[in-house]
Write an enzyme that holds these catalytic residues in place. Structure first.
Site, PDB file in Angstrom:
ATOM      1  N   PRO A   2      -1.339   0.332   2.808  1.00 27.34           N
ATOM      2  CA  PRO A   2      -1.610   0.898   4.123  1.00 27.34           C
ATOM      3  C   PRO A   2      -1.127   2.341   4.222  1.00 27.34           C
ATOM      4  O   PRO A   2      -0.068   2.694   3.700  1.00 27.34           O
ATOM      5  CB  PRO A   2      -0.817   0.016   5.076  1.00 27.34           C
ATOM      6  N   PHE A   3      -1.910   3.138   4.901  1.00 29.12           N
ATOM      7  CA  PHE A   3      -1.545   4.521   5.225  1.00 29.12           C
ATOM      8  C   PHE A   3      -1.802   4.707   6.710  1.00 29.12           C
ATOM      9  O   PHE A   3      -2.921   4.511   7.181  1.00 29.12           O
ATOM     10  CB  PHE A   3      -2.384   5.511   4.415  1.00 29.12           C
TER      11      PHE A   3
END
Length: 69
Positions: A2-3
């Site tokens: 995830p970013f």
């Protein structure tokens, strides 16, 4: 991996507040989506109020025209 990108205006946010936001977003992704914290990236971008606009004016101008009392 995830970013998450968080954009806020640069005015009065402390290092501790930003650390708390990073921690809580990471915990939420782990709890809700089973994402590993060691693979989660959170970026907080601080934007000067002269570079953030809405309603046709900058945030600096908007805030100057408001009565906060």
């Amino acid at each position: 991996m995830p970013f998450v990108s968080v954009r806020i205006t640069r005015d009065g946010v402390t290092r501790e507040q930003k650390a708390q936001v990073i921690k809580e977003i990471t915990e939420t992704l782990e709890r809700v989506m089973n994402k590993k914290p060691e693979l989660t990236h959170i970026v907080i971008e601080e934007v000067d109020t002269d570079n953030w606009g809405y309603a046709g004016i900058t945030t600096t101008e908007y805030r100057a025209g408001l009565s906060w009392t």
